[in-house]
Design a protein around this motif. Sequence first.
Motif, PDB file in Angstrom:
ATOM      1  N   ALA A   1       0.829  -1.212   0.000  1.00  0.00           N
ATOM      2  CA  ALA A   1       0.000   0.000   0.000  1.00  0.00           C
ATOM      3  C   ALA A   1       0.860   1.257   0.000  1.00  0.00           C
ATOM      4  CB  ALA A   1      -0.932  -0.002   1.212  1.00  0.00           C
ATOM      5  N   VAL A   2       1.934   1.265   0.788  1.00  0.00           N
ATOM      6  CA  VAL A   2       2.833   2.427   0.829  1.00  0.00           C
ATOM      7  C   VAL A   2       3.403   2.710  -0.552  1.00  0.00           C
ATOM      8  CG1 VAL A   2       5.077   3.253   1.661  1.00  0.00           C
ATOM      9  CG2 VAL A   2       3.447   2.253   3.266  1.00  0.00           C
ATOM     10  N   GLN A   3       3.882   1.672  -1.207  1.00  0.00           N
ATOM     11  CA  GLN A   3       4.481   1.847  -2.535  1.00  0.00           C
ATOM     12  C   GLN A   3       3.457   2.372  -3.534  1.00  0.00           C
ATOM     13  OE1 GLN A   3       7.597   1.619  -3.179  1.00  0.00           O
ATOM     14  NE2 GLN A   3       8.602   0.013  -2.042  1.00  0.00           N
ATOM     15  N   GLN A   4       2.253   1.823  -3.507  1.00  0.00           N
ATOM     16  CA  GLN A   4       1.230   2.237  -4.469  1.00  0.00           C
ATOM     17  C   GLN A   4       0.762   3.664  -4.221  1.00  0.00           C
ATOM     18  OE1 GLN A   4      -1.712  -0.883  -4.006  1.00  0.00           O
ATOM     19  NE2 GLN A   4      -0.724  -2.203  -5.516  1.00  0.00           N
ATOM     20  N   ILE A   5       0.483   3.997  -2.965  1.00  0.00           N
ATOM     21  CA  ILE A   5      -0.016   5.338  -2.642  1.00  0.00           C
ATOM     22  C   ILE A   5       1.058   6.390  -2.893  1.00  0.00           C
ATOM     23  CG2 ILE A   5      -0.879   6.827  -0.792  1.00  0.00           C
ATOM     24  CD1 ILE A   5      -2.135   4.266   0.447  1.00  0.00           C
ATOM     25  N   ALA A   6       2.305   6.061  -2.575  1.00  0.00           N
ATOM     26  CA  ALA A   6       3.396   7.036  -2.762  1.00  0.00           C
ATOM     27  C   ALA A   6       3.582   7.419  -4.220  1.00  0.00           C
ATOM     28  CB  ALA A   6       4.703   6.475  -2.202  1.00  0.00           C
ATOM     29  N   ASP A   7       3.124   6.584  -5.151  1.00  0.00           N
ATOM     30  CA  ASP A   7       3.269   6.865  -6.581  1.00  0.00           C
ATOM     31  C   ASP A   7       2.036   7.539  -7.189  1.00  0.00           C
ATOM     32  OD1 ASP A   7       5.831   5.821  -6.656  1.00  0.00           O
ATOM     33  OD2 ASP A   7       5.164   3.805  -7.176  1.00  0.00           O
ATOM     34  N   GLU A   8       1.030   7.843  -6.379  1.00  0.00           N
ATOM     35  CA  GLU A   8      -0.177   8.481  -6.912  1.00  0.00           C
ATOM     36  C   GLU A   8       0.117   9.930  -7.336  1.00  0.00           C
ATOM     37  OE1 GLU A   8      -3.258   8.135  -3.990  1.00  0.00           O
ATOM     38  OE2 GLU A   8      -3.490   5.981  -4.278  1.00  0.00           O
ATOM     39  N   PRO A   9      -0.581  10.423  -8.372  1.00  0.00           N
ATOM     40  CA  PRO A   9      -0.313  11.767  -8.907  1.00  0.00           C
ATOM     41  C   PRO A   9      -1.058  12.875  -8.151  1.00  0.00           C
ATOM     42  CG  PRO A   9      -1.946  10.692 -10.269  1.00  0.00           C
ATOM     43  CD  PRO A   9      -1.562   9.687  -9.212  1.00  0.00           C
ATOM     44  N   VAL A  10      -0.843  12.943  -6.826  1.00  0.00           N
ATOM     45  CA  VAL A  10      -1.445  14.004  -6.010  1.00  0.00           C
ATOM     46  C   VAL A  10      -0.349  14.613  -5.151  1.00  0.00           C
ATOM     47  CG1 VAL A  10      -3.763  12.983  -5.984  1.00  0.00           C
ATOM     48  CG2 VAL A  10      -2.095  12.301  -4.244  1.00  0.00           C
ATOM     49  N   SER A  11      -0.699  15.598  -4.336  1.00  0.00           N
ATOM     50  CA  SER A  11       0.306  16.283  -3.531  1.00  0.00           C
ATOM     51  C   SER A  11       0.944  15.339  -2.520  1.00  0.00           C
ATOM     52  CB  SER A  11      -0.326  17.463  -2.786  1.00  0.00           C
ATOM     53  OG  SER A  11      -1.195  16.992  -1.774  1.00  0.00           O
ATOM     54  N   VAL A  12       2.119  15.739  -2.036  1.00  0.00           N
ATOM     55  CA  VAL A  12       2.813  14.942  -1.021  1.00  0.00           C
ATOM     56  C   VAL A  12       1.959  14.827   0.230  1.00  0.00           C
ATOM     57  CG1 VAL A  12       4.793  14.934   0.554  1.00  0.00           C
ATOM     58  CG2 VAL A  12       5.128  15.461  -1.873  1.00  0.00           C
ATOM     59  N   ARG A  13       1.371  15.932   0.634  1.00  0.00           N
ATOM     60  CA  ARG A  13       0.523  15.923   1.824  1.00  0.00           C
ATOM     61  C   ARG A  13      -0.637  14.929   1.659  1.00  0.00           C
ATOM     62  NH1 ARG A  13       0.099  19.880   5.761  1.00  0.00           N
ATOM     63  NH2 ARG A  13      -1.738  19.700   7.106  1.00  0.00           N
ATOM     64  N   ALA A  14      -1.241  14.918   0.479  1.00  0.00           N
ATOM     65  CA  ALA A  14      -2.353  13.996   0.212  1.00  0.00           C
ATOM     66  C   ALA A  14      -1.889  12.550   0.312  1.00  0.00           C
ATOM     67  CB  ALA A  14      -2.938  14.270  -1.166  1.00  0.00           C
ATOM     68  N   ARG A  15      -0.716  12.272  -0.229  1.00  0.00           N
ATOM     69  CA  ARG A  15      -0.215  10.902  -0.194  1.00  0.00           C
ATOM     70  C   ARG A  15       0.110  10.455   1.230  1.00  0.00           C
ATOM     71  NH1 ARG A  15       4.199  11.342  -4.845  1.00  0.00           N
ATOM     72  NH2 ARG A  15       3.711  13.568  -4.679  1.00  0.00           N
ATOM     73  N   LEU A  16       0.692  11.364   2.027  1.00  0.00           N
ATOM     74  CA  LEU A  16       0.963  11.024   3.423  1.00  0.00           C
ATOM     75  C   LEU A  16      -0.329  10.713   4.160  1.00  0.00           C
ATOM     76  CD1 LEU A  16       3.680  13.701   4.308  1.00  0.00           C
ATOM     77  CD2 LEU A  16       4.026  11.225   4.118  1.00  0.00           C
ATOM     78  N   GLU A  17      -1.344  11.537   3.930  1.00  0.00           N
ATOM     79  CA  GLU A  17      -2.630  11.298   4.582  1.00  0.00           C
ATOM     80  C   GLU A  17      -3.222   9.965   4.148  1.00  0.00           C
ATOM     81  OE1 GLU A  17      -5.700  14.157   4.854  1.00  0.00           O
ATOM     82  OE2 GLU A  17      -4.385  15.803   5.394  1.00  0.00           O
ATOM     83  N   ARG A  18      -3.113   9.656   2.875  1.00  0.00           N
ATOM     84  CA  ARG A  18      -3.718   8.420   2.379  1.00  0.00           C
ATOM     85  C   ARG A  18      -3.023   7.183   2.927  1.00  0.00           C
ATOM     86  NH1 ARG A  18      -5.365  10.105  -3.885  1.00  0.00           N
ATOM     87  NH2 ARG A  18      -6.733  11.812  -3.246  1.00  0.00           N
ATOM     88  N   ILE A  19      -1.713   7.265   3.106  1.00  0.00           N
ATOM     89  CA  ILE A  19      -0.994   6.159   3.738  1.00  0.00           C
ATOM     90  C   ILE A  19      -1.492   5.959   5.167  1.00  0.00           C
ATOM     91  CG2 ILE A  19       1.260   5.453   4.659  1.00  0.00           C
ATOM     92  CD1 ILE A  19       2.496   6.776   2.124  1.00  0.00           C
ATOM     93  N   LEU A  20      -1.660   7.061   5.881  1.00  0.00           N
ATOM     94  CA  LEU A  20      -2.140   6.981   7.254  1.00  0.00           C
ATOM     95  C   LEU A  20      -3.589   6.517   7.317  1.00  0.00           C
ATOM     96  CD1 LEU A  20      -0.478  10.240   8.592  1.00  0.00           C
ATOM     97  CD2 LEU A  20       0.027   7.931   9.381  1.00  0.00           C
ATOM     98  N   VAL A  21      -4.427   7.012   6.412  1.00  0.00           N
ATOM     99  CA  VAL A  21      -5.832   6.580   6.388  1.00  0.00           C
ATOM    100  C   VAL A  21      -5.917   5.080   6.162  1.00  0.00           C
ATOM    101  CG1 VAL A  21      -7.977   6.659   5.050  1.00  0.00           C
ATOM    102  CG2 VAL A  21      -6.851   8.789   5.696  1.00  0.00           C
ATOM    103  N   TRP A  22      -5.127   4.571   5.204  1.00  0.00           N
ATOM    104  CA  TRP A  22      -5.123   3.129   4.933  1.00  0.00           C
ATOM    105  C   TRP A  22      -4.760   2.372   6.215  1.00  0.00           C
ATOM    106  CZ3 TRP A  22      -2.148  -1.146   5.453  1.00  0.00           C
ATOM    107  CH2 TRP A  22      -2.503  -2.269   4.700  1.00  0.00           C
ATOM    108  N   THR A  23      -3.723   2.834   6.913  1.00  0.00           N
ATOM    109  CA  THR A  23      -3.268   2.162   8.135  1.00  0.00           C
ATOM    110  C   THR A  23      -4.326   2.213   9.224  1.00  0.00           C
ATOM    111  OG1 THR A  23      -0.993   2.802   7.611  1.00  0.00           O
ATOM    112  CG2 THR A  23      -1.428   2.083   9.858  1.00  0.00           C
TER     113      THR A  23
END
Length: 214
Positions: free
Chosen positions: A80-102
Amino acid sequence: MRSAPEQAPSWKQRQRAEREALILQHAQELLVEKGYHRTSLDEIAARVGVSKGTIYLHFTSKDALVEALLAQQINLFLVAVQQIADEPVSVRARLERILVWTYRQLREKRGQFLLEIASRFGLTHQILEQRADLRLRAEQALNRLAALLDEGKRDGEIANDVPTTILVATLQSLLAPERYLQLLAAGQVTPEALAAYVVRLLVGKGSASAATDG
């Protein structure tokens, strides 16, 4: 020179993998329902519909079964970290999405149980020591998080006054502290709100919430 194509798993191998997945699924359900000490391999075998001897063909003990469940969850997180980190959105958005998934995983009883077992027996480090594939993926995930934070620094989303190594270590410590687990389990905060608060603590208030980004 072209490498030989990988052979597809045989019927017997597929059958074994399917049975192992079924054992893990029912073992997880029983462990969540009854707890570690009150769950026996006999009960797991009965739930799956196989003999206890069949369980032993896949797992040498109840501890080995629990370790396999934890390894499974660790692998899911790292993917999940690898996939979300490669999404085409802001860094802040990706950090939040990693945390939301967790935090969504933790909010489920399954996630709560696995975190409790991992903490009580110190299994996470042990599993990573034993499983070279997971250890490599964990290193890749940490490197990807570091690259993501560096990207945020370059783009001005994250301040440059804190070393990336410190930010990565802080993010790791904020992924699953016990008190957060209690808040999620009690319904006092949603995974989405908690992730937004944690990112604000990590990188500052920033601009718009990443929950609306992308």
